[in-house]
Scaffold this motif. Structure first.
Motif, PDB file in Angstrom:
ATOM      1  N   PHE A   1       0.808  -1.215   0.000  1.00 32.37           N
ATOM      2  CA  PHE A   1       0.000   0.000   0.000  1.00 32.37           C
ATOM      3  C   PHE A   1       0.845   1.271   0.000  1.00 32.37           C
ATOM      4  N   GLN A   2       2.126   1.170  -0.302  1.00 30.56           N
ATOM      5  CA  GLN A   2       2.990   2.346  -0.304  1.00 30.56           C
ATOM      6  C   GLN A   2       2.453   3.411  -1.263  1.00 30.56           C
ATOM      7  N   GLY A   3       2.293   4.636  -0.716  1.00 38.32           N
ATOM      8  CA  GLY A   3       1.810   5.737  -1.519  1.00 38.32           C
ATOM      9  C   GLY A   3       0.317   5.745  -1.755  1.00 38.32           C
ATOM     10  N   LYS A   4      -0.409   4.755  -1.223  1.00 42.12           N
ATOM     11  CA  LYS A   4      -1.851   4.646  -1.438  1.00 42.12           C
ATOM     12  C   LYS A   4      -2.634   5.319  -0.321  1.00 42.12           C
ATOM     13  N   LYS A   5      -3.826   5.775  -0.671  1.00 40.52           N
ATOM     14  CA  LYS A   5      -4.754   6.330   0.312  1.00 40.52           C
ATOM     15  C   LYS A   5      -5.661   5.197   0.788  1.00 40.52           C
ATOM     16  N   VAL A   6      -5.505   4.831   2.044  1.00 38.96           N
ATOM     17  CA  VAL A   6      -6.197   3.656   2.580  1.00 38.96           C
ATOM     18  C   VAL A   6      -7.149   4.079   3.691  1.00 38.96           C
ATOM     19  N   LEU A   7      -8.389   3.637   3.591  1.00 40.67           N
ATOM     20  CA  LEU A   7      -9.375   3.888   4.633  1.00 40.67           C
ATOM     21  C   LEU A   7      -9.458   2.660   5.527  1.00 40.67           C
TER      22      LEU A   7
ATOM     23  N   MET B   1      -5.904   0.051  14.911  1.00 41.15           N
ATOM     24  CA  MET B   1      -4.780   0.908  15.292  1.00 41.15           C
ATOM     25  C   MET B   1      -3.468   0.368  14.739  1.00 41.15           C
ATOM     26  N   GLU B   2      -3.250  -0.931  14.869  1.00 43.74           N
ATOM     27  CA  GLU B   2      -2.000  -1.528  14.405  1.00 43.74           C
ATOM     28  C   GLU B   2      -1.888  -1.471  12.886  1.00 43.74           C
ATOM     29  N   VAL B   3      -2.997  -1.715  12.188  1.00 46.32           N
ATOM     30  CA  VAL B   3      -2.985  -1.648  10.734  1.00 46.32           C
ATOM     31  C   VAL B   3      -2.680  -0.228  10.276  1.00 46.32           C
ATOM     32  N   SER B   4      -3.323   0.758  10.896  1.00 52.93           N
ATOM     33  CA  SER B   4      -3.092   2.155  10.528  1.00 52.93           C
ATOM     34  C   SER B   4      -1.640   2.553  10.774  1.00 52.93           C
ATOM     35  N   LEU B   5      -1.087   2.133  11.907  1.00 53.13           N
ATOM     36  CA  LEU B   5       0.310   2.429  12.226  1.00 53.13           C
ATOM     37  C   LEU B   5       1.247   1.784  11.214  1.00 53.13           C
ATOM     38  N   ASP B   6       0.960   0.531  10.897  1.00 59.25           N
ATOM     39  CA  ASP B   6       1.803  -0.188   9.939  1.00 59.25           C
ATOM     40  C   ASP B   6       1.756   0.455   8.562  1.00 59.25           C
ATOM     41  N   LEU B   7       0.572   0.870   8.151  1.00 59.13           N
ATOM     42  CA  LEU B   7       0.436   1.539   6.857  1.00 59.13           C
ATOM     43  C   LEU B   7       1.231   2.840   6.829  1.00 59.13           C
ATOM     44  N   SER B   8       1.132   3.606   7.914  1.00 54.97           N
ATOM     45  CA  SER B   8       1.861   4.866   7.991  1.00 54.97           C
ATOM     46  C   SER B   8       3.367   4.638   7.956  1.00 54.97           C
ATOM     47  N   ASN B   9       3.826   3.598   8.635  1.00 56.55           N
ATOM     48  CA  ASN B   9       5.269   3.290   8.656  1.00 56.55           C
ATOM     49  C   ASN B   9       5.787   2.857   7.299  1.00 56.55           C
ATOM     50  N   HIS B  10       4.890   2.450   6.410  1.00 56.22           N
ATOM     51  CA  HIS B  10       5.289   2.020   5.070  1.00 56.22           C
ATOM     52  C   HIS B  10       4.834   3.020   3.999  1.00 56.22           C
ATOM     53  N   ASN B  11       4.786   4.298   4.411  1.00 56.42           N
ATOM     54  CA  ASN B  11       4.554   5.409   3.478  1.00 56.42           C
ATOM     55  C   ASN B  11       3.201   5.374   2.782  1.00 56.42           C
ATOM     56  N   ALA B  12       2.224   4.740   3.409  1.00 59.28           N
ATOM     57  CA  ALA B  12       0.856   4.845   2.916  1.00 59.28           C
ATOM     58  C   ALA B  12       0.204   6.045   3.593  1.00 59.28           C
ATOM     59  N   LYS B  13      -1.011   6.381   3.180  1.00 62.44           N
ATOM     60  CA  LYS B  13      -1.726   7.515   3.755  1.00 62.44           C
ATOM     61  C   LYS B  13      -3.039   7.013   4.347  1.00 62.44           C
ATOM     62  N   PRO B  14      -2.983   6.516   5.589  1.00 65.97           N
ATOM     63  CA  PRO B  14      -4.181   5.924   6.191  1.00 65.97           C
ATOM     64  C   PRO B  14      -5.112   6.948   6.821  1.00 65.97           C
ATOM     65  N   SER B  15      -6.411   6.702   6.652  1.00 64.76           N
ATOM     66  CA  SER B  15      -7.451   7.435   7.372  1.00 64.76           C
ATOM     67  C   SER B  15      -8.222   6.400   8.179  1.00 64.76           C
ATOM     68  N   MET B  16      -8.396   6.648   9.464  1.00 65.95           N
ATOM     69  CA  MET B  16      -9.023   5.665  10.340  1.00 65.95           C
ATOM     70  C   MET B  16     -10.386   6.160  10.814  1.00 65.95           C
ATOM     71  N   VAL B  17     -11.402   5.323  10.638  1.00 63.94           N
ATOM     72  CA  VAL B  17     -12.764   5.682  11.031  1.00 63.94           C
ATOM     73  C   VAL B  17     -12.953   5.442  12.517  1.00 63.94           C
ATOM     74  N   ILE B  18     -13.331   6.501  13.237  1.00 62.50           N
ATOM     75  CA  ILE B  18     -13.647   6.395  14.656  1.00 62.50           C
ATOM     76  C   ILE B  18     -15.001   7.059  14.877  1.00 62.50           C
ATOM     77  N   ARG B  19     -16.005   6.263  15.209  1.00 63.48           N
ATOM     78  CA  ARG B  19     -17.362   6.799  15.378  1.00 63.48           C
ATOM     79  C   ARG B  19     -17.667   7.190  16.816  1.00 63.48           C
ATOM     80  N   ASN B  20     -17.054   6.497  17.770  1.00 63.17           N
ATOM     81  CA  ASN B  20     -17.325   6.761  19.178  1.00 63.17           C
ATOM     82  C   ASN B  20     -16.008   6.900  19.936  1.00 63.17           C
ATOM     83  N   SER B  21     -16.121   7.214  21.227  1.00 61.88           N
ATOM     84  CA  SER B  21     -14.922   7.359  22.042  1.00 61.88           C
ATOM     85  C   SER B  21     -14.207   6.026  22.164  1.00 61.88           C
TER      86      SER B  21
END
Length: 218
Positions: A11-17, A26-46
């Motif tokens: 997913f390097q360089g990709k926009k990932v939801l 959380m771990e997937v988003s962190l891993d994506l960020s560490n590999h130069n992807a652009k993750p957006s994480m959906v959080i609906r509640n606290s």
């Protein structure tokens, strides 16, 4: 985590939801960020997050707006016991959220091609979607029994008494209390099996006929 890392490279360089903000999300988003992807994480509640270096002492609670972070002294075990929610153990995702490397977004309204419309009206362009939405009990699909298990796949009798049914049916790990709950169930089940086994052996011994040796003298 190793499998996630190898997949994240694709997913390097990709926009990932990433849909989901539990430990997996959380771990997937962190891993994506560490590999130069652009993750957006959906959080609906606290979400309750336990900082790794202060595990068991304090946790951070934040909403979909990462700037609204406050500390909370609520017990993570209370959250697990009463709501069935597992607190998130932070391994670096919070820092990525603060820095903007992981974007936090609210709920999803609809998907259209390679775009997603959020509940606040924002439109995101995305290349891929990763579902980290958790799991559920599939017991009703393979165990055709309705006396012990409810339709949601969990025992009808609440913890700590939901570990034994009829006819030798045992259930471990349905406590919504993590490994501690599973361990409590396992110990009760093992003791009950031992008790049943001893009772069965005793019953078998009682059924075995005893023979008396008669000695005759001439």
């Amino acid at each position: 985590m190793q499998k996630t890392t190898s997949r994240a490279k694709k997913f390097q360089g990709k926009k990932v939801l990433v849909v989901g903000c539990g430990n997996s999300g959380m771990e997937v988003s962190l891993d994506l960020s560490n590999h130069n992807a652009k993750p957006s994480m959906v959080i609906r509640n606290s979400v309750h997050v336990l900082p790794r270096e202060m595990f068991g002492k304090i946790h951070i609670r934040f909403s979909h707006d990462a700037d609204e972070m406050v500390t909370s002294m609520d017990s993570p075990l209370t959250l697990k016991n009463h709501h069935g929610k597992t607190p998130v153990l932070d391994i670096g995702a919070l820092e990525k959220i603060r820095s903007g490397d992981i974007t936090v977004v609210p709920g999803i309204k609809k998907f259209t091609g390679k775009t997603v419309e959020l509940v606040n009206g924002d439109i995101l362009n995305i290349d891929s979607v990763v579902l980290a939405t958790g799991y559920f009990s599939n017991v009703p699909f393979w165990l055709h029994e309705s006396e012990f298990f409810a339709e949601n796949g969990f025992p009808k009798t609440p913890f700590p008494n939901g570990w034994k049914g009829k006819g030798g049916l045992y259930a471990a790990g349905f406590t919504r209390r993590g490994l501690a709950g599973a361990s409590a169930d396992a110990m009760k089940i093992s003791k009950d099996i031992g008790k049943e086994w001893k009772a069965e052996l005793k019953q078998k011994k009682q059924k075995v006929p005893t023979h008396r040796r008669c000695i005759s003298t001439f």
